[in-house]
Design a protein around this motif. Structure first.
Motif, PDB file in Angstrom:
ATOM      1  N   ILE A  23       0.773  -1.110  -0.010  1.00 58.34           N
ATOM      2  CA  ILE A  23       0.038  -0.006   0.033  1.00 58.34           C
ATOM      3  C   ILE A  23       0.795   1.328   0.018  1.00 58.34           C
ATOM      4  O   ILE A  23       0.522   2.394  -0.774  1.00 58.34           O
ATOM      5  N   LEU A  24       2.054   1.166   0.673  1.00 63.02           N
ATOM      6  CA  LEU A  24       2.924   2.315   0.703  1.00 63.02           C
ATOM      7  C   LEU A  24       3.504   2.499  -0.886  1.00 63.02           C
ATOM      8  O   LEU A  24       3.603   3.802  -1.403  1.00 63.02           O
ATOM      9  N   GLY A  25       3.842   1.458  -1.417  1.00 60.69           N
ATOM     10  CA  GLY A  25       4.365   1.565  -2.730  1.00 60.69           C
ATOM     11  C   GLY A  25       3.477   2.148  -3.768  1.00 60.69           C
ATOM     12  O   GLY A  25       3.467   3.009  -4.865  1.00 60.69           O
ATOM     13  N   LEU A  26       1.859   1.627  -3.614  1.00 59.62           N
ATOM     14  CA  LEU A  26       0.988   2.224  -4.591  1.00 59.62           C
ATOM     15  C   LEU A  26       0.528   3.627  -4.084  1.00 59.62           C
ATOM     16  O   LEU A  26       0.517   4.247  -5.128  1.00 59.62           O
ATOM     17  N   SER A  27       0.414   4.024  -3.126  1.00 58.32           N
ATOM     18  CA  SER A  27       0.399   5.438  -2.706  1.00 58.32           C
ATOM     19  C   SER A  27       1.383   6.432  -2.898  1.00 58.32           C
ATOM     20  O   SER A  27       1.106   7.484  -3.602  1.00 58.32           O
ATOM     21  N   TYR A  44      -6.984  16.306  -6.632  1.00 57.82           N
ATOM     22  CA  TYR A  44      -6.702  14.729  -6.329  1.00 57.82           C
ATOM     23  C   TYR A  44      -6.771  14.813  -4.925  1.00 57.82           C
ATOM     24  O   TYR A  44      -6.386  15.511  -4.033  1.00 57.82           O
ATOM     25  N   SER A  45      -6.891  13.388  -4.442  1.00 59.83           N
ATOM     26  CA  SER A  45      -6.373  13.255  -3.056  1.00 59.83           C
ATOM     27  C   SER A  45      -6.312  11.585  -3.115  1.00 59.83           C
ATOM     28  O   SER A  45      -6.928  10.942  -3.912  1.00 59.83           O
ATOM     29  N   ILE A  46      -5.445  11.089  -2.178  1.00 65.50           N
ATOM     30  CA  ILE A  46      -5.234   9.676  -2.025  1.00 65.50           C
ATOM     31  C   ILE A  46      -5.372   9.048  -0.706  1.00 65.50           C
ATOM     32  O   ILE A  46      -5.231   9.888   0.339  1.00 65.50           O
ATOM     33  N   SER A  47      -5.978   7.887  -0.627  1.00 66.28           N
ATOM     34  CA  SER A  47      -5.813   7.306   0.661  1.00 66.28           C
ATOM     35  C   SER A  47      -5.696   5.662   0.579  1.00 66.28           C
ATOM     36  O   SER A  47      -5.192   5.281  -0.662  1.00 66.28           O
ATOM     37  N   TYR A 114      -2.931  13.572   0.706  1.00 67.30           N
ATOM     38  CA  TYR A 114      -3.226  12.346   1.424  1.00 67.30           C
ATOM     39  C   TYR A 114      -4.373  12.671   2.377  1.00 67.30           C
ATOM     40  O   TYR A 114      -4.049  13.600   3.372  1.00 67.30           O
ATOM     41  N   ARG A 115      -5.622  11.864   2.448  1.00 67.39           N
ATOM     42  CA  ARG A 115      -6.733  12.228   3.148  1.00 67.39           C
ATOM     43  C   ARG A 115      -7.159  10.521   3.446  1.00 67.39           C
ATOM     44  O   ARG A 115      -7.680  10.042   2.591  1.00 67.39           O
ATOM     45  N   GLY A 116      -6.799  10.482   4.770  1.00 67.66           N
ATOM     46  CA  GLY A 116      -7.424   9.054   5.087  1.00 67.66           C
ATOM     47  C   GLY A 116      -8.893   9.201   5.392  1.00 67.66           C
ATOM     48  O   GLY A 116      -9.733   9.907   5.261  1.00 67.66           O
TER      49      GLY A 116
END
Length: 245
Positions: A23-27, A44-47, A114-116
């Motif tokens: 998940i770290l690599g994908l993020s 954009y935002s990722i989580s 990044y937004r959890g």
């Protein structure tokens, strides 16, 4: 208990590190790609850390009984020690997952948007709430979500272990069929919307969105109660389980 806890935690360590690495690599990959495209006015935002850890804990619960139970029984370790060791290991795993998810999100947030899941669900509280209190609530929210899913996986594994072949088939068909087909159909004609009302109340408990406001500790408390119920059910099934080939 100490021996069984060490066994469970050692067996989970490599799998957890692998899930975290993926998940770290994908993020990082998605973050780099999306950030490079930000010049095109892309919002954009990722989580992903919380959801990945929740799924990981569910799967861990599903696969942590059969082989471990056989191994412990062959070595004369009581069912009580096995159960207590799993309970302690699951709690430790859930707490570690919450800490790692929060820290990883904060570090990635320095470089990407990044937004959890917690921040997305309770975005309105971020500006008005106490930052320290919100951090504690976020930790408890992620920890309890992982905990209840771990117990759910473990109890389902025990249930299927105890059932006969026909029982497994019936449960696999009747439970989802009843929840997703029969009850929704009956709700329209016979139940007068009671099932939909029940789902709405369940959604409130899961999210904490109540008529009087937004309360993140409501799902925390609900998950804790569900975890306790699932733990009791798991023990009732486990204490009479026999070793099978």
């Amino acid at each position: 208990m100490k021996l069984t806890s060490k066994y469970y935690l050692n067996s989970l360590r490599n799998s957890f590190l692998m899930a975290f690495g993926i998940i770290l690599g994908l993020s990082l990959s998605f973050g780099i790609v999306l950030r490079s495209a930000q010049s095109e006015n892309l919002d954009y935002s990722i989580s992903g850390f919380e959801l990945t850890f929740m799924i990981f804990t569910l799967v861990t619960g599903l696969v942590s009984f059969r082989e471990s139970f056989r191994f412990f029984q062959q070595n004369g370790i009581s069912r009580k020690s096995q159960f207590t060791g799993w309970a302690v290991s699951l709690l430790v795993l859930s707490a570690v997952e919450a800490v790692v998810a929060i820290l990883s999100g904060r570090v990635l947030g320095l470089f990407f948007n990044y937004r959890g899941i917690f921040n997305q669900l309770y975005q309105t509280l971020q500006t008005s709430g106490n930052p320290a209190l919100l951090l504690v609530q976020e930790f408890l929210w992620v920890c309890m979500a992982c905990l209840v899913l771990g117990w759910a996986g473990f109890s389902f594994a025990l249930l299927y272990y105890r059932l006969s072949k026909m029982g497994k088939i019936l449960v696999s068909i009747l439970v989802p069929g009843t929840l997703f087909i029969l009850l929704p159909m009956a709700d329209q004609h016979f139940l007068g919307g009671s099932y939909a009302w029940l789902l709405e109340k369940a959604g409130m408990l899961i999210t904490g969105y109540l008529p009087g406001g937004i309360y993140p500790m409501v799902p925390v408390a609900a998950a804790l109660v569900c975890s306790a119920v699932l733990a009791v059910l798991s023990w009732l099934m486990m204490r009479r389980a026999e070793v099978r080939s």
